[in-house]
Write an enzyme that holds these catalytic residues in place. Structure first.
Site, PDB file in Angstrom:
ATOM      1  N   THR A  43      12.941  -4.329   3.362  1.00 45.42           N
ATOM      2  CA  THR A  43      11.800  -3.422   3.404  1.00 45.42           C
ATOM      3  C   THR A  43      11.778  -2.572   2.140  1.00 45.42           C
ATOM      4  O   THR A  43      12.523  -2.847   1.187  1.00 45.42           O
ATOM      5  CB  THR A  43      11.809  -2.606   4.724  1.00 45.42           C
ATOM      6  N   LYS A  47      11.064  -5.354  -1.443  1.00 45.90           N
ATOM      7  CA  LYS A  47      10.328  -6.598  -1.192  1.00 45.90           C
ATOM      8  C   LYS A  47       9.922  -7.345  -2.471  1.00 45.90           C
ATOM      9  O   LYS A  47       9.923  -8.568  -2.493  1.00 45.90           O
ATOM     10  CB  LYS A  47       9.084  -6.310  -0.350  1.00 45.90           C
ATOM     11  N   ASP A  83       4.828 -10.709   6.663  1.00 45.22           N
ATOM     12  CA  ASP A  83       3.957  -9.543   6.882  1.00 45.22           C
ATOM     13  C   ASP A  83       2.486  -9.971   7.017  1.00 45.22           C
ATOM     14  O   ASP A  83       1.800  -9.552   7.957  1.00 45.22           O
ATOM     15  CB  ASP A  83       4.064  -8.559   5.706  1.00 45.22           C
ATOM     16  N   GLY A 110      -4.084   0.961  -1.568  1.00 52.22           N
ATOM     17  CA  GLY A 110      -3.161   1.193  -2.678  1.00 52.22           C
ATOM     18  C   GLY A 110      -1.699   1.200  -2.277  1.00 52.22           C
ATOM     19  O   GLY A 110      -0.820   1.217  -3.125  1.00 52.22           O
ATOM     20  N   GLY A 111      -1.409   1.164  -0.967  1.00 53.10           N
ATOM     21  CA  GLY A 111      -0.018   1.218  -0.515  1.00 53.10           C
ATOM     22  C   GLY A 111       0.573  -0.165  -0.316  1.00 53.10           C
ATOM     23  O   GLY A 111      -0.104  -1.179  -0.513  1.00 53.10           O
ATOM     24  N   ASN A 133      -9.325   3.481  -1.194  1.00 56.42           N
ATOM     25  CA  ASN A 133      -8.050   4.166  -1.373  1.00 56.42           C
ATOM     26  C   ASN A 133      -8.280   5.559  -1.935  1.00 56.42           C
ATOM     27  O   ASN A 133      -9.208   5.768  -2.720  1.00 56.42           O
ATOM     28  CB  ASN A 133      -7.146   3.369  -2.328  1.00 56.42           C
ATOM     29  N   ARG A 134      -7.458   6.516  -1.485  1.00 59.16           N
ATOM     30  CA  ARG A 134      -7.580   7.885  -2.003  1.00 59.16           C
ATOM     31  C   ARG A 134      -7.544   7.870  -3.529  1.00 59.16           C
ATOM     32  O   ARG A 134      -8.391   8.451  -4.184  1.00 59.16           O
ATOM     33  CB  ARG A 134      -6.427   8.740  -1.447  1.00 59.16           C
ATOM     34  N   GLY A 235      -0.573  -0.807  15.258  1.00 54.78           N
ATOM     35  CA  GLY A 235       0.305  -1.705  14.516  1.00 54.78           C
ATOM     36  C   GLY A 235       1.521  -2.250  15.237  1.00 54.78           C
ATOM     37  O   GLY A 235       2.287  -3.026  14.647  1.00 54.78           O
TER      38      GLY A 235
HETATM   39  P1  NDP Z   1       2.766   3.590   1.048  1.00 53.06           P
HETATM   40  O1  NDP Z   1       3.416   4.895   0.745  1.00 53.06           O
HETATM   41  O2  NDP Z   1       3.083   2.415   0.199  1.00 53.06           O
HETATM   42  O3  NDP Z   1       1.159   3.798   0.994  1.00 53.06           O
HETATM   43  C1  NDP Z   1       0.540   4.901   1.593  1.00 53.06           C
HETATM   44  C2  NDP Z   1      -0.970   4.732   1.544  1.00 53.06           C
HETATM   45  O4  NDP Z   1      -1.562   5.822   2.266  1.00 53.06           O
HETATM   46  C3  NDP Z   1      -1.556   4.778   0.141  1.00 53.06           C
HETATM   47  O5  NDP Z   1      -2.695   3.962   0.089  1.00 53.06           O
HETATM   48  C4  NDP Z   1      -1.959   6.262   0.010  1.00 53.06           C
HETATM   49  O6  NDP Z   1      -3.002   6.475  -0.926  1.00 53.06           O
HETATM   50  C5  NDP Z   1      -2.448   6.528   1.401  1.00 53.06           C
HETATM   51  N1  NDP Z   1      -2.404   7.948   1.764  1.00 53.06           N
HETATM   52  C6  NDP Z   1      -1.299   8.693   2.023  1.00 53.06           C
HETATM   53  N2  NDP Z   1      -1.664   9.961   2.353  1.00 53.06           N
HETATM   54  C7  NDP Z   1      -3.030   9.993   2.295  1.00 53.06           C
HETATM   55  C8  NDP Z   1      -4.009  11.012   2.512  1.00 53.06           C
HETATM   56  N3  NDP Z   1      -3.651  12.253   2.878  1.00 53.06           N
HETATM   57  N4  NDP Z   1      -5.305  10.692   2.374  1.00 53.06           N
HETATM   58  C9  NDP Z   1      -5.685   9.435   2.022  1.00 53.06           C
HETATM   59  N5  NDP Z   1      -4.810   8.440   1.785  1.00 53.06           N
HETATM   60  C10 NDP Z   1      -3.499   8.709   1.915  1.00 53.06           C
HETATM   61  O7  NDP Z   1       3.080   3.324   2.576  1.00 53.06           O
HETATM   62  P2  NDP Z   1       3.121   1.913   3.377  1.00 53.06           P
HETATM   63  O8  NDP Z   1       2.077   1.020   2.822  1.00 53.06           O
HETATM   64  O9  NDP Z   1       4.493   1.439   3.475  1.00 53.06           O
HETATM   65  O10 NDP Z   1       2.713   2.395   4.846  1.00 53.06           O
HETATM   66  C11 NDP Z   1       1.376   2.766   5.135  1.00 53.06           C
HETATM   67  C12 NDP Z   1       1.134   2.717   6.627  1.00 53.06           C
HETATM   68  O11 NDP Z   1       1.315   1.384   7.103  1.00 53.06           O
HETATM   69  C13 NDP Z   1       2.080   3.601   7.422  1.00 53.06           C
HETATM   70  O12 NDP Z   1       1.328   4.322   8.364  1.00 53.06           O
HETATM   71  C14 NDP Z   1       3.016   2.626   8.117  1.00 53.06           C
HETATM   72  O13 NDP Z   1       3.383   3.111   9.399  1.00 53.06           O
HETATM   73  C15 NDP Z   1       2.122   1.397   8.263  1.00 53.06           C
HETATM   74  N6  NDP Z   1       2.902   0.141   8.316  1.00 53.06           N
HETATM   75  C16 NDP Z   1       2.811  -0.637   9.439  1.00 53.06           C
HETATM   76  C17 NDP Z   1       3.504  -1.817   9.545  1.00 53.06           C
HETATM   77  C18 NDP Z   1       3.409  -2.630  10.795  1.00 53.06           C
HETATM   78  O14 NDP Z   1       4.088  -3.657  10.903  1.00 53.06           O
HETATM   79  N7  NDP Z   1       2.590  -2.243  11.746  1.00 53.06           N
HETATM   80  C19 NDP Z   1       4.340  -2.306   8.440  1.00 53.06           C
HETATM   81  C20 NDP Z   1       4.358  -1.426   7.291  1.00 53.06           C
HETATM   82  C21 NDP Z   1       3.657  -0.262   7.249  1.00 53.06           C
HETATM   83  P3  NDP Z   1      -2.670   6.734  -2.490  1.00 53.06           P
HETATM   84  O15 NDP Z   1      -2.536   5.372  -3.114  1.00 53.06           O
HETATM   85  O16 NDP Z   1      -3.849   7.483  -2.994  1.00 53.06           O
HETATM   86  O17 NDP Z   1      -1.388   7.526  -2.557  1.00 53.06           O
END
Ligand code: NDP
Length: 271
Positions: A43, A47, A83, A110-111, A133-134, A235
């Protein structure tokens, strides 16, 4: 989830958690080989970097540019990615539809999770993909990268098949008219007291709403979907199906999905 599966199948093994720093990953993987591990999940933040540390990489993982499942066979590290396929299975299980038939709007493109979902939607050839994306620049960069997947001649009306749009109510309202599935891949809602990433006033009853956050309770987005009369899921199913696919890779047999789901729910209820 995995321990429950091992026990159900009578496999005398343990699924454990190892905290590995980025600079330790290569040595850690070699230690797994030397110590007869069956495999591992990877994780954040491993990855992507693991791709170069594998002896072989499966085609799906190569397309995703990330490995989340490693199996060790004859001393070789073989990398997979479950995934994206786990997400597709979750959508089918929750809503009875295939991602390739849907117009998808993705919040949080973006995440890490958002990227995996966006790439999988592109690989599936979904009808339409809108990246939000934010930090808008990240959504735009991903849209550029995925453009070749949407070059084909599909006729779906006046809107573009692939778009990055700013996170603003007006833009979202316009896009949601041309959307079937809304996905939250941001971390907004991890705290159940926080507001929904998208308000009930913007959601429409025809939408399918999927929050990648996993919890035994409804997330704020699910509450908003309820208020709007839209179907929704969270999720837990994505987590379950990526895990079940990992189990299949390690043991070359079907995963005991009911026991895995029960174990996940027990874990989620503990909060
Ligand atoms: P990352 O940190 O890689 O990405 C976070 C994302 O959330 C970015 O796009 C970020 O935008 C956005 N973000 C964070 N805070 C805010 C805000 N206040 N307003 C708007 N956008 C915001 O995290 P992950 O991708 O690892 O995880 C993201 C979600 O996915 C989590 O909730 C996690 O629980 C879920 N998840 C679920 C899985 C499943 O199997 N169900 C597996 C993996 C993750 P910016 O780019 O602008 O920072």
């Amino acid at each position: 989830m995995h321990q429950a599966a091992l026990e159900k199948c009578g496999i005398a093994a343990r699924y454990g958690r190892l905290h590995i720093r980025p600079e330790e990953l290569s040595a850690a993987l070699q230690l797994l080989v030397q110590n007869d591990f069956i495999g591992t999940n990877l994780t954040i933040p491993h990855k992507q970097t693991a791709m170069d540390l594998m002896d072989e990489v499966d085609g799906q993982a190569r397309k995703m540019g990330a490995v989340n499942t490693v199996t060790i066979e004859d001393g070789k590290l073989i990398g997979f990615n479950t995934d994206g396929p786990g997400f597709v299975r979750a959508i089918r299980a929750e809503f009875g539809v295939d991602v390739r038939d849907l117009r998808v709007l993705l919040l949080g493109a973006g995440g890490g999770a958002g990227r995996a979902i966006a790439v999988q939607c592109a690989l599936e050839g979904c009808e339409r993909l809108v990246l939000v994306n934010r930090t808008f620049e990240k959504a735009r960069a991903l849209a550029l990268e995925l453009q070749p997947h949407f070059a084909g001649p599909r006729l779906i009306g006046p809107v573009a098949r692939l778009e990055a749009v700013p996170w603003a109510d007006d833009a979202l309202r316009a896009q949601l008219q041309h959307t079937d599935l809304v996905i939250n891949a941001t971390s907004i809602g991890l705290n159940t007291a926080s507001p929904s990433p998208i308000s009930a006033a913007l959601l429409l009853p025809h939408l399918l709403v999927y929050d990648t956050i996993y919890t035994a309770d409804k997330t704020p987005l699910q509450q908003a979907a309820d208020d709007a009369g839209a179907r929704h899921a969270n999720g837990l199913s994505m987590l379950l199906h990526q895990g079940a696919l990992s189990f299949q890779i390690w043991f070359k047999r079907d995963a005991p999905i009911d026991e895995m789901r029960e174990a996940l729910l027990r874990f989620a209820r503990k909060g």
